[in-house]
Motif scaffolding. Structure first.
Motif, short mmCIF file in Angstrom:
data_model
loop_
_atom_site.label_atom_id
_atom_site.label_comp_id
_atom_site.label_asym_id
_atom_site.label_seq_id
_atom_site.Cartn_x
_atom_site.Cartn_y
_atom_site.Cartn_z
N ALA A 111 0.67 -1.52 0.22
CA ALA A 111 -0.10 -0.35 0.10
C ALA A 111 0.97 1.48 -0.01
N ARG A 112 1.82 1.00 1.20
CA ARG A 112 2.83 2.48 0.43
C ARG A 112 3.66 2.78 -0.60
N LEU A 113 3.98 1.31 -0.70
CA LEU A 113 4.57 1.64 -1.70
C LEU A 113 3.62 2.66 -3.27
N THR A 114 2.28 1.68 -3.10
CA THR A 114 1.69 1.92 -3.81
C THR A 114 0.83 3.90 -4.45
N PHE A 115 1.25 4.05 -2.92
CA PHE A 115 0.56 5.45 -2.44
C PHE A 115 1.80 6.41 -2.83
N TYR A 116 3.50 5.85 -3.10
CA TYR A 116 4.27 6.59 -2.99
C TYR A 116 4.72 7.00 -5.11
N GLY A 117 3.85 5.63 -5.65
CA GLY A 117 3.99 5.57 -6.47
C GLY A 117 2.87 6.52 -7.83
N VAL A 118 2.05 6.85 -7.00
CA VAL A 118 1.07 7.81 -7.54
C VAL A 118 0.42 9.19 -6.92
N ALA A 119 1.58 9.10 -5.84
CA ALA A 119 1.28 10.85 -5.35
C ALA A 119 1.45 11.47 -6.21
N HIS A 120 3.24 11.39 -6.49
CA HIS A 120 4.34 12.21 -7.00
C HIS A 120 3.20 13.08 -8.75
N ASP A 121 1.44 12.12 -9.01
CA ASP A 121 0.94 13.58 -9.71
C ASP A 121 -0.42 14.11 -8.89
N PHE A 122 -0.07 14.51 -7.57
CA PHE A 122 -0.82 15.49 -6.28
C PHE A 122 0.20 15.33 -5.93
N SER A 123 0.51 16.26 -6.35
CA SER A 123 1.96 16.99 -4.79
C SER A 123 1.03 18.08 -4.30
N GLY A 124 0.85 17.27 -2.66
CA GLY A 124 0.09 18.06 -1.96
C GLY A 124 -1.30 18.03 -1.28
N GLU A 125 -1.91 17.08 -2.08
CA GLU A 125 -3.36 17.10 -1.96
C GLU A 125 -3.76 15.78 -1.48
N ARG A 126 -4.70 16.25 -0.05
CA ARG A 126 -4.21 15.20 0.84
C ARG A 126 -5.73 13.72 -0.51
N ILE A 127 -5.84 12.79 -0.36
CA ILE A 127 -5.59 11.74 -1.28
C ILE A 127 -6.25 10.43 -0.76
N ALA A 128 -7.06 9.51 -1.46
CA ALA A 128 -7.42 8.44 -0.73
C ALA A 128 -6.76 7.39 -2.02
N VAL A 129 -5.79 6.14 -1.75
CA VAL A 129 -5.37 5.84 -2.84
C VAL A 129 -5.73 3.98 -2.79
N SER A 294 1.52 3.24 -10.23
CA SER A 294 1.57 2.23 -9.12
C SER A 294 2.53 1.98 -8.38
N LEU A 295 2.89 0.50 -7.75
CA LEU A 295 3.97 0.16 -7.02
C LEU A 295 4.94 -0.25 -7.59
N LEU A 296 4.75 0.02 -9.42
CA LEU A 296 6.02 -0.38 -9.99
C LEU A 296 6.61 1.14 -9.69
N VAL A 297 5.82 2.21 -9.78
CA VAL A 297 6.46 3.52 -9.89
C VAL A 297 7.47 3.71 -8.32
N GLY A 298 6.08 4.02 -7.81
CA GLY A 298 6.97 3.70 -6.05
C GLY A 298 7.78 3.36 -5.84
#
Length: 322
Positions: A111-129, A294-298
């Motif tokens: 879950a952490r790896l996936t969030f990290y991969g996704v979150a670069h596109d939503f810098s500073g925004e609180r999101i659910a992944v 996703s996880l791969l990018v994280g």
């Protein structure tokens, strides 16, 4: 620097080769092979010899591509099916013979790896992944700003995935309405329990995985898959319901003929779509954003941090082969 990441999931085996500059992926190539590692695991608790052979063959091909690419380091992870199986070490041993350092990772790290991969596109925004895979669905809520600590809450892995739901509930081809209803109720109950733990539900839900990317391709009848079109595309609850209606009365071989479907994914697509519908309903979301990251990018970003001698942002250090 050049890095490679292999992710061996319940349905697909994936390879990412990437170039990293200034701490983020700037160029990458991804390849996916449907290997169905988790086929039968929910019932037997074991990986079948055939599934192990399929994954080994796919990864042997990945290794040839990796050698041609020449990365500074490679990371190989296994997720839900390998976590569940009593004989997961049989596959780990075969993969190690290819010169890799395979590791079965916990759901929270996934879950952490996936969030990290996704979150670069939503810098500073609180999101659910949410990452809905073949055997499990990983959740993480939080925000990430480059250069700042990763702020996460609600990190959870639930044993709900398209292969698991299909094997457990959707025995018919096509399944009976009662079977679909039972699958829906089972998933909805667990998702509602999860969302109740979130003190403040983020406005944006971002979903990753083969189910949601395929749903976008189905909705837009993509004869040729276009990752740039799918990435950050919005998928509505009505879109998901339309895909379920389309698939629920036809057998898997007819689902395989629908535009946007990878034929090998067809047997688990209805189960996957039901999961996404119940995920959205339980959380009160009329739409979600689909991410190709996703996880791969994280993992690629995490490999880069390790190579630079930094403490990984996600708080976990992978084993690397070189």
């Amino acid at each position: 620097m050049l890095v490679a990441a292999i992710d061996l999931g319940t349905v697909s085996s994936r390879l990412l080769t990437a170039r990293i500059e200034d701490g983020r992926v700037v160029e990458s190539t991804k390849r996916t092979v449907i290997t169905d590692l988790g086929e039968g695991v929910d019932a037997t608790g074991r990986l079948s010899d055939a599934a192990i052979a399929r994954v080994y063959e796919a990864v042997a091909g990945f290794v040839r591509e990796i050698r041609a690419f020449g990365p500074d380091a490679v990371c190989t992870t296994l997720t839900s099916a390998a976590r569940d199986a009593q004989n997961g070490e049989d596959l780990v041993g075969k993969l190690a013979s290819l010169g890799l350092c395979p590791q079965v990772i916990p759901g929270e790290i996934e879950a952490r790896l996936t969030f990290y991969g996704v979150a670069h596109d939503f810098s500073g925004e609180r999101i659910a992944v949410a990452d809905s895979g073949g055997g499990s669905t990983e959740f993480a809520v939080g925000a990430y700003t480059p250069g700042m600590p990763l702020e996460l809450e609600g990190v959870r892995s639930l044993n709900i995935g398209c292969r698991r739901v299909t094997d457990r509930f959707l025995a018919g081809d096509p399944p009976a309405a009662e079977q679909i209803d039972a699958a829906s109720a089972w998933a909805r109950d667990q998702f509602e329990t999860y969302w109740r733990t979130c003190a403040c539900r983020p406005d944006r839900l971002v979903a990753v995985g083969g189910t949601v990317t395929t749903l976008v391709a189905m909705v837009h009848k993509l004869a040729v898959y276009d990752s740039s079109f799918v990435h950050l595309h919005e998928l509505s609850l009505a879109d998901v319901q339309a895909c379920i209606d389309m698939m629920s009365s036809i057998p898997a071989d007819k689902i395989a003929e629908l535009p946007g479907i990878q034929p090998k994914r067809a047997p688990v697509m209805l189960g996957g779509a039901v999961i996404i519908r119940e995920l959205m309903r339980a959380g009160g979301y009329e739409a979600l954003t689909v991410s190709e990251n996703s996880l791969l990018v994280g993992m690629a970003n995490t490999i880069g941090e390790v190579l630079r001698g930094q403490m990984p942002v996600i708080g976990w250090t992978p084993e690397l082969s070189r």
